[in-house]
Motif scaffolding. Structure first.
Motif, PDB file in Angstrom:
ATOM      1  N   VAL A  25     -33.581 102.828 -15.857  1.00 19.83           N
ATOM      2  CA  VAL A  25     -33.598 101.651 -16.730  1.00 19.83           C
ATOM      3  C   VAL A  25     -32.415 100.744 -16.402  1.00 19.83           C
ATOM      4  O   VAL A  25     -32.570  99.522 -16.266  1.00 19.83           O
ATOM      5  CB  VAL A  25     -33.594 102.056 -18.221  1.00 19.83           C
ATOM      6  N   GLU A  26     -31.239 101.314 -16.253  1.00 19.71           N
ATOM      7  CA  GLU A  26     -30.061 100.503 -15.948  1.00 19.71           C
ATOM      8  C   GLU A  26     -30.152  99.868 -14.561  1.00 19.71           C
ATOM      9  O   GLU A  26     -29.700  98.742 -14.358  1.00 19.71           O
ATOM     10  CB  GLU A  26     -28.787 101.328 -16.101  1.00 19.71           C
ATOM     11  N   TYR A  27     -30.756 100.573 -13.627  1.00 22.10           N
ATOM     12  CA  TYR A  27     -30.982 100.003 -12.292  1.00 22.10           C
ATOM     13  C   TYR A  27     -31.806  98.724 -12.410  1.00 22.10           C
ATOM     14  O   TYR A  27     -31.454  97.688 -11.853  1.00 22.10           O
ATOM     15  CB  TYR A  27     -31.701 101.023 -11.398  1.00 22.10           C
ATOM     16  N   TYR A  28     -32.908  98.796 -13.148  1.00 22.07           N
ATOM     17  CA  TYR A  28     -33.779  97.633 -13.289  1.00 22.07           C
ATOM     18  C   TYR A  28     -33.154  96.531 -14.149  1.00 22.07           C
ATOM     19  O   TYR A  28     -33.367  95.358 -13.881  1.00 22.07           O
ATOM     20  CB  TYR A  28     -35.142  98.025 -13.845  1.00 22.07           C
ATOM     21  N   ARG A  29     -32.399  96.910 -15.164  1.00 27.31           N
ATOM     22  CA  ARG A  29     -31.733  95.882 -15.989  1.00 27.31           C
ATOM     23  C   ARG A  29     -30.778  95.050 -15.143  1.00 27.31           C
ATOM     24  O   ARG A  29     -30.607  93.859 -15.380  1.00 27.31           O
ATOM     25  CB  ARG A  29     -30.982  96.523 -17.149  1.00 27.31           C
ATOM     26  N   THR A  59     -50.564 101.272 -21.216  1.00 24.07           N
ATOM     27  CA  THR A  59     -49.679 100.192 -20.799  1.00 24.07           C
ATOM     28  C   THR A  59     -48.907  99.668 -22.004  1.00 24.07           C
ATOM     29  O   THR A  59     -49.479  99.502 -23.077  1.00 24.07           O
ATOM     30  CB  THR A  59     -50.502  99.046 -20.175  1.00 24.07           C
ATOM     31  N   VAL A  60     -47.613  99.441 -21.819  1.00 20.21           N
ATOM     32  CA  VAL A  60     -46.755  98.860 -22.859  1.00 20.21           C
ATOM     33  C   VAL A  60     -45.913  97.763 -22.206  1.00 20.21           C
ATOM     34  O   VAL A  60     -45.837  97.663 -20.981  1.00 20.21           O
ATOM     35  CB  VAL A  60     -45.834  99.906 -23.533  1.00 20.21           C
ATOM     36  N   ALA A  61     -45.262  96.982 -23.029  1.00 16.10           N
ATOM     37  CA  ALA A  61     -44.362  95.950 -22.514  1.00 16.10           C
ATOM     38  C   ALA A  61     -43.142  96.605 -21.867  1.00 16.10           C
ATOM     39  O   ALA A  61     -42.609  97.593 -22.379  1.00 16.10           O
ATOM     40  CB  ALA A  61     -43.915  95.037 -23.648  1.00 16.10           C
ATOM     41  N   VAL A  62     -42.723  96.051 -20.746  1.00 16.93           N
ATOM     42  CA  VAL A  62     -41.531  96.554 -20.056  1.00 16.93           C
ATOM     43  C   VAL A  62     -40.348  96.555 -21.010  1.00 16.93           C
ATOM     44  O   VAL A  62     -39.540  97.494 -21.025  1.00 16.93           O
ATOM     45  CB  VAL A  62     -41.254  95.715 -18.789  1.00 16.93           C
ATOM     46  N   ALA A  63     -40.242  95.532 -21.858  1.00 17.60           N
ATOM     47  CA  ALA A  63     -39.131  95.446 -22.817  1.00 17.60           C
ATOM     48  C   ALA A  63     -39.121  96.630 -23.780  1.00 17.60           C
ATOM     49  O   ALA A  63     -38.052  97.058 -24.224  1.00 17.60           O
ATOM     50  CB  ALA A  63     -39.216  94.140 -23.601  1.00 17.60           C
ATOM     51  N   ASP A  64     -40.294  97.195 -24.081  1.00 15.85           N
ATOM     52  CA  ASP A  64     -40.355  98.376 -24.954  1.00 15.85           C
ATOM     53  C   ASP A  64     -39.665  99.575 -24.314  1.00 15.85           C
ATOM     54  O   ASP A  64     -38.975 100.342 -24.993  1.00 15.85           O
ATOM     55  CB  ASP A  64     -41.807  98.740 -25.290  1.00 15.85           C
ATOM     56  N   VAL A  65     -39.862  99.740 -23.024  1.00 11.20           N
ATOM     57  CA  VAL A  65     -39.221 100.854 -22.315  1.00 11.20           C
ATOM     58  C   VAL A  65     -37.718 100.642 -22.257  1.00 11.20           C
ATOM     59  O   VAL A  65     -36.941 101.558 -22.525  1.00 11.20           O
ATOM     60  CB  VAL A  65     -39.804 101.021 -20.896  1.00 11.20           C
ATOM     61  N   ILE A  66     -37.308  99.438 -21.932  1.00 14.72           N
ATOM     62  CA  ILE A  66     -35.880  99.120 -21.859  1.00 14.72           C
ATOM     63  C   ILE A  66     -35.213  99.401 -23.203  1.00 14.72           C
ATOM     64  O   ILE A  66     -34.122  99.980 -23.266  1.00 14.72           O
ATOM     65  CB  ILE A  66     -35.678  97.639 -21.446  1.00 14.72           C
ATOM     66  N   ALA A  67     -35.874  99.026 -24.301  1.00 21.05           N
ATOM     67  CA  ALA A  67     -35.314  99.233 -25.643  1.00 21.05           C
ATOM     68  C   ALA A  67     -35.333 100.703 -26.048  1.00 21.05           C
ATOM     69  O   ALA A  67     -34.445 101.162 -26.764  1.00 21.05           O
ATOM     70  CB  ALA A  67     -36.088  98.402 -26.664  1.00 21.05           C
ATOM     71  N   ALA A  68     -36.339 101.450 -25.597  1.00 20.97           N
ATOM     72  CA  ALA A  68     -36.496 102.848 -26.024  1.00 20.97           C
ATOM     73  C   ALA A  68     -35.509 103.794 -25.365  1.00 20.97           C
ATOM     74  O   ALA A  68     -35.104 104.779 -25.983  1.00 20.97           O
ATOM     75  CB  ALA A  68     -37.926 103.320 -25.742  1.00 20.97           C
ATOM     76  N   ILE A  69     -35.124 103.531 -24.127  1.00 22.94           N
ATOM     77  CA  ILE A  69     -34.258 104.482 -23.420  1.00 22.94           C
ATOM     78  C   ILE A  69     -33.150 103.778 -22.631  1.00 22.94           C
ATOM     79  O   ILE A  69     -33.003 103.979 -21.430  1.00 22.94           O
ATOM     80  CB  ILE A  69     -35.063 105.431 -22.514  1.00 22.94           C
ATOM     81  N   PRO A  70     -32.330 103.011 -23.321  1.00 23.68           N
ATOM     82  CA  PRO A  70     -31.215 102.371 -22.623  1.00 23.68           C
ATOM     83  C   PRO A  70     -30.239 103.428 -22.114  1.00 23.68           C
ATOM     84  O   PRO A  70     -30.097 104.492 -22.721  1.00 23.68           O
ATOM     85  CB  PRO A  70     -30.573 101.505 -23.713  1.00 23.68           C
ATOM     86  N   GLY A  71     -29.639 103.136 -21.002  1.00 25.48           N
ATOM     87  CA  GLY A  71     -28.601 104.027 -20.483  1.00 25.48           C
ATOM     88  C   GLY A  71     -29.073 105.025 -19.447  1.00 25.48           C
ATOM     89  O   GLY A  71     -28.250 105.563 -18.716  1.00 25.48           O
ATOM     90  N   VAL A  72     -30.372 105.275 -19.350  1.00 23.61           N
ATOM     91  CA  VAL A  72     -30.812 106.206 -18.305  1.00 23.61           C
ATOM     92  C   VAL A  72     -30.764 105.459 -16.974  1.00 23.61           C
ATOM     93  O   VAL A  72     -30.948 104.239 -16.919  1.00 23.61           O
ATOM     94  CB  VAL A  72     -32.198 106.831 -18.588  1.00 23.61           C
ATOM     95  N   PRO A  73     -30.490 106.155 -15.882  1.00 25.50           N
ATOM     96  CA  PRO A  73     -30.234 105.470 -14.611  1.00 25.50           C
ATOM     97  C   PRO A  73     -31.315 104.499 -14.145  1.00 25.50           C
ATOM     98  O   PRO A  73     -30.988 103.387 -13.711  1.00 25.50           O
ATOM     99  CB  PRO A  73     -30.061 106.622 -13.614  1.00 25.50           C
TER     100      PRO A  73
END
Length: 163
Positions: free
Chosen positions: A135-139, A119-133
């Motif tokens: 991630v952008e859907y959830y942002r 388990t990691v922070a959701v913000a870590d995923v958002i920061a690690a792979i911006p631009g993938v569909p």
């Protein structure tokens, strides 16, 4: 339709370009289909015989990738199909240069932890792979993102032979 004929009862994992079929399977499962046509995405089917019984997607970018849309038909669960799809997605991500594999999940955390994810922070995923569909859907939908949990797996050593 499968790329090649399969033997009855045989489990085969193979990449697909049949996005209409991917969309249909995900929609039947009530899963997100937005962004599946992203050119850098890879989708993999699990077939038993000629029937598609599972699917997984990989959205990669630079040195990280996101697993999205893992689904195995209810009647085919607990047969190792999900694990085989995870292994195929891991390989697909690694061959595309990813060193880290991420995913979002609300219900399958135990399954993913059994396959080595932490388990990691959701913000870590958002920061690690911006631009993938996904991630952008959830942002764009913070209220939906707030319900998600995030997971990570280091795949940087996959395929390394130590002597």
């Amino acid at each position: 339709m499968a790329i090649r004929k399969h033997r009855a009862g045989e489990l085969v994992i193979e990449q697909t370009r049949d996005l209409a079929r991917v969309r249909e399977m995900l929609a039947r499962a009530g899963m997100l289909t937005d962004g599946i046509e992203w050119p850098a995405a890879c989708y993999i089917f699990a077939h038993v015989g000629d029937e598609a019984v599972g699917v997984i997607g990989v959205e990669s970018k630079i040195d990280a990738a996101l697993i999205r849309s893992l689904h195995v038909n209810e009647s085919m669960r607990r047969r190792g199909i999900g694990g085989a799809l995870i292994a195929a997605a891991r390989k697909a991500a690694h061959t595309r240069g990813a060193r880290h594999l991420y995913l979002f999940s609300t219900e399958a955390g135990g399954f993913f932890r059994r396959h080595g994810f932490t388990t990691v922070a959701v913000a870590d995923v958002i920061a690690a792979i911006p631009g993938v569909p996904q991630v952008e859907y959830y942002r764009a939908r913070p209220q939906e993102l707030a319900r998600e949990l995030a997971y990570h797996l280091d795949i940087s050593r996959d395929g390394v032979i130590e002597r």
